[in-house]
Design a protein around this motif. Structure first.
Motif, mmCIF file in Angstrom:
data_model
loop_
_atom_site.group_PDB
_atom_site.id
_atom_site.type_symbol
_atom_site.label_atom_id
_atom_site.label_comp_id
_atom_site.label_asym_id
_atom_site.label_seq_id
_atom_site.Cartn_x
_atom_site.Cartn_y
_atom_site.Cartn_z
ATOM 1 N N TYR A 318 0.819 -1.212 0.000
ATOM 2 C CA TYR A 318 0.000 0.000 0.000
ATOM 3 C C TYR A 318 0.858 1.270 0.000
ATOM 4 N N GLU A 319 1.789 1.358 0.928
ATOM 5 C CA GLU A 319 2.615 2.556 1.018
ATOM 6 C C GLU A 319 3.470 2.717 -0.237
ATOM 7 N N PHE A 320 3.986 1.605 -0.764
ATOM 8 C CA PHE A 320 4.759 1.671 -2.003
ATOM 9 C C PHE A 320 3.917 2.251 -3.133
ATOM 10 N N ASN A 323 3.462 5.987 -2.702
ATOM 11 C CA ASN A 323 4.680 6.719 -3.061
ATOM 12 C C ASN A 323 4.917 6.690 -4.570
ATOM 13 N N LEU A 324 4.604 5.569 -5.204
ATOM 14 C CA LEU A 324 4.771 5.466 -6.654
ATOM 15 C C LEU A 324 3.909 6.499 -7.365
ATOM 16 N N PHE A 325 2.703 6.687 -6.869
ATOM 17 C CA PHE A 325 1.815 7.695 -7.459
ATOM 18 C C PHE A 325 2.289 9.116 -7.141
ATOM 19 N N GLN A 326 2.573 9.385 -5.875
ATOM 20 C CA GLN A 326 2.907 10.746 -5.457
ATOM 21 C C GLN A 326 4.250 11.209 -6.013
ATOM 22 N N GLN A 327 5.218 10.322 -6.080
ATOM 23 C CA GLN A 327 6.575 10.710 -6.448
ATOM 24 C C GLN A 327 6.906 10.470 -7.916
ATOM 25 N N ARG A 328 6.222 9.521 -8.546
ATOM 26 C CA ARG A 328 6.580 9.166 -9.920
ATOM 27 C C ARG A 328 5.394 9.211 -10.879
ATOM 28 N N GLY A 329 4.189 9.524 -10.375
ATOM 29 C CA GLY A 329 3.036 9.712 -11.238
ATOM 30 C C GLY A 329 2.447 8.458 -11.834
ATOM 31 N N VAL A 330 2.749 7.299 -11.240
ATOM 32 C CA VAL A 330 2.310 6.015 -11.796
ATOM 33 C C VAL A 330 1.242 5.405 -10.894
ATOM 34 N N LEU A 331 0.131 5.017 -11.490
ATOM 35 C CA LEU A 331 -0.986 4.442 -10.754
ATOM 36 C C LEU A 331 -1.050 2.932 -10.954
ATOM 37 N N VAL A 356 5.392 0.697 -20.918
ATOM 38 C CA VAL A 356 6.846 0.595 -20.776
ATOM 39 C C VAL A 356 7.366 1.676 -19.829
ATOM 40 N N ASP A 357 6.889 2.904 -20.015
ATOM 41 C CA ASP A 357 7.317 4.003 -19.160
ATOM 42 C C ASP A 357 6.935 3.732 -17.702
ATOM 43 N N GLY A 358 5.701 3.283 -17.481
ATOM 44 C CA GLY A 358 5.248 3.002 -16.126
ATOM 45 C C GLY A 358 6.039 1.884 -15.469
ATOM 46 N N LEU A 359 6.326 0.839 -16.213
ATOM 47 C CA LEU A 359 7.108 -0.275 -15.671
ATOM 48 C C LEU A 359 8.529 0.164 -15.333
ATOM 49 N N ASP A 360 9.122 1.007 -16.185
ATOM 50 C CA ASP A 360 10.476 1.513 -15.903
ATOM 51 C C ASP A 360 10.482 2.333 -14.620
ATOM 52 N N ARG A 361 9.483 3.190 -14.459
ATOM 53 C CA ARG A 361 9.423 4.013 -13.250
ATOM 54 C C ARG A 361 9.185 3.139 -12.012
ATOM 55 N N MET A 362 8.350 2.119 -12.159
ATOM 56 C CA MET A 362 8.103 1.245 -11.024
ATOM 57 C C MET A 362 9.352 0.438 -10.675
ATOM 58 N N THR A 363 10.093 0.009 -11.678
ATOM 59 C CA THR A 363 11.348 -0.710 -11.418
ATOM 60 C C THR A 363 12.314 0.157 -10.634
ATOM 61 N N ASP A 364 12.454 1.421 -11.044
ATOM 62 C CA ASP A 364 13.327 2.342 -10.312
ATOM 63 C C ASP A 364 12.869 2.496 -8.861
ATOM 64 N N ALA A 365 11.555 2.592 -8.671
ATOM 65 C CA ALA A 365 11.026 2.730 -7.320
ATOM 66 C C ALA A 365 11.299 1.493 -6.473
#
Length: 371
Positions: A318-320, A323-331, A356-365
């Protein structure tokens, strides 16, 4: 009826409209009105000719006939059109269930298919899908759950959120379990036309006289905002649904049914492009999970456009997800919305570029979580 909050809707209500990248949805990319009109040939003159009279309680005859031809046994008397499949599910459960009735439900599962029975004060018996068994439903476990007191079995395969499904032979075995005790079998077929390695399953209403199938334009058809759905089932159950509906929506809107008829008459024009896109995106998700075995474990979905991966090292996502939404814009959707806190619902029905963009951002997170 006393309903608990729906965590999935609470989450989406806050974030859905402001996400930079949405890889949470269980539906395909939505179509526009221009695309709908192009595919169906509906002209502005057709819209102008519409008179906003009241509609039929069960739906416009031509619309019911089109649904019966494609998904049913050809009998429009077994069809009811509704405001999305959610209304159909609510009407049928309200018509059939009483406090104390025994009902088999699937977990993790979509809230309407579980919580409505709970709200009606039924005794729910959980048919649990297990990540360690690749979410595969165990029919021997279902056999133990179904008793002479079982009033209804409520399922949806292909399943939301896991993407698990059954074979036609397994579908018929589920029917047999319902039939041996005279239980109703309620089958949410929202993803029936979104399958990859096997043919679409037949609607349960064509196999069993107490089988009731639900479907919607919100998932495979890319038209969630049209709010059009239906159910196929016994005429006497639909008559009971009408008596309840007389106190709520009365009927489906004539404008919605006009557009829906055009879609039904040109169904493949809507389904084929989105299924092709989903196939390609499913491979992207497969490759992503395979490339990061230290971060994620996932069973490839057999149907639908949502996977339900486990994020390794997180007891609760949940917290992840926040943070993924608030900090990286990914839902994405935290698995706690479905009672599986280590997981997320990952939607892959949208554009490949956004995925692809969302998965890359989630991987970084996820990498940052490890630091």
């Amino acid at each position: 009826m006393k309903l608990r909050s729906a965590p999935l809707e609470d989450w989406l209500r806050d974030y859905y409209f402001t996400a930079e990248i949405d890889i949470s949805s269980s539906g395909v990319q939505s179509y526009s009105m221009a695309e709908l009109r192009t595919f169906t040939g509906i002209e502005y003159s057709d819209l102008d000719a519409l008179v906003f009279d009241d509609g039929y309680s069960l739906g416009t005859p031509k619309v019911r006939e089109a649904i019966a031809r494609r998904w049913g046994d050809g009998d429009p008397g077994k069809v009811m059109t509704t405001v999305g499949s959610g209304e159909a599910i609510w009407l049928v459960l309200t018509a059939l269930l009483r406090p104390g009735d025994e009902v088999v439900v699937v977990q993790p599962g979509y809230h309407s298919l579980v919580e409505l029975a709970v709200g009606l004060e039924c005794t729910t018996r959980i048919w649990r899908l297990d990540f360690d068994r690749d979410w595969r439903p165990r029919l021997d476990e279902l056999a133990e759950l179904v008793t002479d007191r079982t009033r209804a079995i409520i399922v949806n395969f292909p399943q939301n959120p896991t993407g698990a499904s059954v074979t036609e032979a397994e579908l018929r075995e589920i029917v047999a379990h319902a039939e041996r005790v005279g239980a109703y079998l309620l089958w949410d077929g929202a993803f029936a036309d979104l399958v990859y390695d096997s043919p679409a399953l037949p609607d349960v209403s064509t196999l069993y006289d107490r089988g009731i199938g639900f479907n919607t334009f919100s998932k495979a058809f890319g038209l969630p905002g049209l709010r059009f759905g239906w159910c196929l089932g016994p005429a006497d159950v639909l008559a009971d649904c009408v008596r309840i509906r007389d106190y709520t929506t009365l009927h489906t809107a004539p404008l919605v049914e006009l557009l829906a008829l055009g879609v039904l008459e040109h169904a493949e024009a809507f389904l084929e492009p989105r299924l092709k896109q989903a196939r390609a995106n499913r491979e992207i998700v497969r490759d992503w999970a395979a490339a990061h075995p230290d971060l994620v474990a996932m069973t490839l979905p057999a149907g639908g456009v949502a996977a339900f991966p486990r994020l390794l090292g997180l007891a609760d996502t949940y917290e992840f997800c926040e943070n993924l939404f608030q900090q990286r814009g990914v839902l994405v959707i935290p698995g706690s919305c479905f009672g599986a806190a280590q997981h997320i619902r990952l939607g892959f029905g949208g554009s490949s570029e956004a995925l692809v963009d969302g998965l890359d951002r989630m991987t970084d997170a996820l990498r940052d979580e490890r630091r």
